[in-house]
Motif scaffolding. Structure first.
Motif, PDB file in Angstrom:
ATOM      1  N   ASN A  46       0.829  -1.202   0.000  1.00 56.40           N
ATOM      2  CA  ASN A  46       0.000   0.000   0.000  1.00 56.40           C
ATOM      3  C   ASN A  46       0.866   1.256   0.000  1.00 56.40           C
ATOM      4  OD1 ASN A  46      -2.318  -1.566   0.093  1.00 56.40           O
ATOM      5  ND2 ASN A  46      -2.410  -1.550   2.311  1.00 56.40           N
ATOM      6  N   ALA A  47       1.970   1.198   0.754  1.00 59.03           N
ATOM      7  CA  ALA A  47       2.870   2.348   0.796  1.00 59.03           C
ATOM      8  C   ALA A  47       3.456   2.631  -0.581  1.00 59.03           C
ATOM      9  CB  ALA A  47       3.994   2.092   1.809  1.00 59.03           C
ATOM     10  N   LEU A  48       3.798   1.573  -1.323  1.00 59.61           N
ATOM     11  CA  LEU A  48       4.330   1.750  -2.670  1.00 59.61           C
ATOM     12  C   LEU A  48       3.299   2.378  -3.589  1.00 59.61           C
ATOM     13  CD1 LEU A  48       6.434   1.313  -4.866  1.00 59.61           C
ATOM     14  CD2 LEU A  48       5.575  -1.001  -5.144  1.00 59.61           C
ATOM     15  N   GLU A  49       2.060   1.924  -3.487  1.00 60.69           N
ATOM     16  CA  GLU A  49       1.003   2.497  -4.314  1.00 60.69           C
ATOM     17  C   GLU A  49       0.791   3.970  -3.981  1.00 60.69           C
ATOM     18  OE1 GLU A  49      -2.316  -0.001  -3.576  1.00 60.69           O
ATOM     19  OE2 GLU A  49      -1.599  -1.649  -4.856  1.00 60.69           O
ATOM     20  N   LEU A  50       0.840   4.302  -2.693  1.00 64.50           N
ATOM     21  CA  LEU A  50       0.696   5.701  -2.289  1.00 64.50           C
ATOM     22  C   LEU A  50       1.871   6.537  -2.782  1.00 64.50           C
ATOM     23  CD1 LEU A  50      -0.591   5.243   1.376  1.00 64.50           C
ATOM     24  CD2 LEU A  50      -1.908   5.983  -0.610  1.00 64.50           C
ATOM     25  N   LEU A  51       3.071   5.956  -2.759  1.00 67.83           N
ATOM     26  CA  LEU A  51       4.247   6.660  -3.254  1.00 67.83           C
ATOM     27  C   LEU A  51       4.106   6.968  -4.738  1.00 67.83           C
ATOM     28  CD1 LEU A  51       7.211   7.661  -3.055  1.00 67.83           C
ATOM     29  CD2 LEU A  51       7.904   5.309  -3.529  1.00 67.83           C
ATOM     30  N   ASN A  52       3.707   5.979  -5.530  1.00 65.02           N
ATOM     31  CA  ASN A  52       3.529   6.192  -6.964  1.00 65.02           C
ATOM     32  C   ASN A  52       2.433   7.216  -7.237  1.00 65.02           C
ATOM     33  OD1 ASN A  52       5.526   4.348  -7.656  1.00 65.02           O
ATOM     34  ND2 ASN A  52       4.106   2.630  -7.699  1.00 65.02           N
ATOM     35  N   THR A  53       1.350   7.145  -6.453  1.00 67.13           N
ATOM     36  CA  THR A  53       0.271   8.119  -6.614  1.00 67.13           C
ATOM     37  C   THR A  53       0.764   9.530  -6.308  1.00 67.13           C
ATOM     38  OG1 THR A  53      -1.400   6.478  -6.025  1.00 67.13           O
ATOM     39  CG2 THR A  53      -2.017   8.789  -5.823  1.00 67.13           C
ATOM     40  N   THR A  54       1.567   9.648  -5.249  1.00 67.64           N
ATOM     41  CA  THR A  54       2.100  10.959  -4.872  1.00 67.64           C
ATOM     42  C   THR A  54       2.992  11.527  -5.965  1.00 67.64           C
ATOM     43  OG1 THR A  54       2.045  10.365  -2.526  1.00 67.64           O
ATOM     44  CG2 THR A  54       3.465  12.199  -3.158  1.00 67.64           C
TER      45      THR A  54
END
Length: 233
Positions: free
Chosen positions: A7-15
């Protein structure tokens, strides 16, 4: 700090995407908000196509407009700094590790499964996987994914990698695919082995300060445990 690594990776890419989108097409909307704010509180707005004057002296007018100064020299510079900071924290190796972990995620019953990416993750752990174990891992991955996708309903609708580990242990399947289980364990501890350790090193500045610079390693270790895990204690 408690975020699942995928989830953190997905949030990073979204950011990163949102910040880049802001840089590419967010200037006009931001400028409209600024104009609206200034008009509401009667704040003077310079003509954006006029030459930019730093300070109050008109003799110091530069060869750029206010629009260029605020958009290129302020707005874009700040966003570029943010993107650079994110890229510095997540270099090629770190990003490669995180992306490889994403393919171990159970979303859509391993719909994103990419064996090459997962094997790439295992190759980073040379002390855990030698050449023969990598071959065994390749076979175990095929069997594990086939079992999960076609037979075992216990793995359905899972949202976190931690749940995979729990079900493997509860069903004793971690003994059937020990190398897959080991790879999942390494994935789960990576967050602890990076962010947690960095926080521990930062905590040393509070514990071993100028007044206690002669503190021995054993006493320092004991103090750090109490400080870092103070919620538990």
């Amino acid at each position: 700090m408690d975020q699942d690594i995928v989830n953190a990776l997905e949030l990073l890419n979204t950011t990163k995407q949102e910040v880049q989108r802001m840089r590419d097409s967010g200037w006009s909307s931001l400028l409209d908000d600024v104009f609206s704010f200034c008009n509401k509180y009667e704040i003077a707005i310079p003509k954006m196509d006029a030459r930019y004057i730093p300070g109050k002296s008109k003799h110091r007018a530069l060869d750029v407009t206010y629009s260029h100064h605020f958009q290129v020299e302020r707005f874009c510079v700040v966003i570029d700094l943010l993107l650079q900071e994110l890229n510095n924290h997540f270099d090629i190796v770190s990003t490669d590790l995180l992306l490889s972990m994403a393919y171990l995620h159970l979303a859509k019953s391993f719909g994103n499964f990419d064996k090459k990416k997962i094997m790439r993750l295992a190759e980073y752990y040379l002390n855990e996987f030698d050449s023969s174990e990598l071959r065994d891992l390749s076979c175990q991955l095929d069997n594990f994914i086939a079992h999960v996708q076609g037979f075992d309903k216990r793995f359905f609708n899972m949202k976190e990698i931690t749940n995979i580990s729990k079900v493997l242990v509860e069903s004793e399947l971690h003994q059937t695919w020990p190398l897959v289980y080991l790879l999942i364990q390494l994935t789960l501890i990576l967050l602890v082995a990076t962010a947690f350790v960095e926080r521990a090193f930062s905590s040393m500045n509070y514990i071993k300060n100028k007044l206690r610079n002669s503190m021995g390693d054993e006493f320092l270790n004991g103090c750090l445990v109490f400080y870092v895990e103070r919620k538990i204690f």
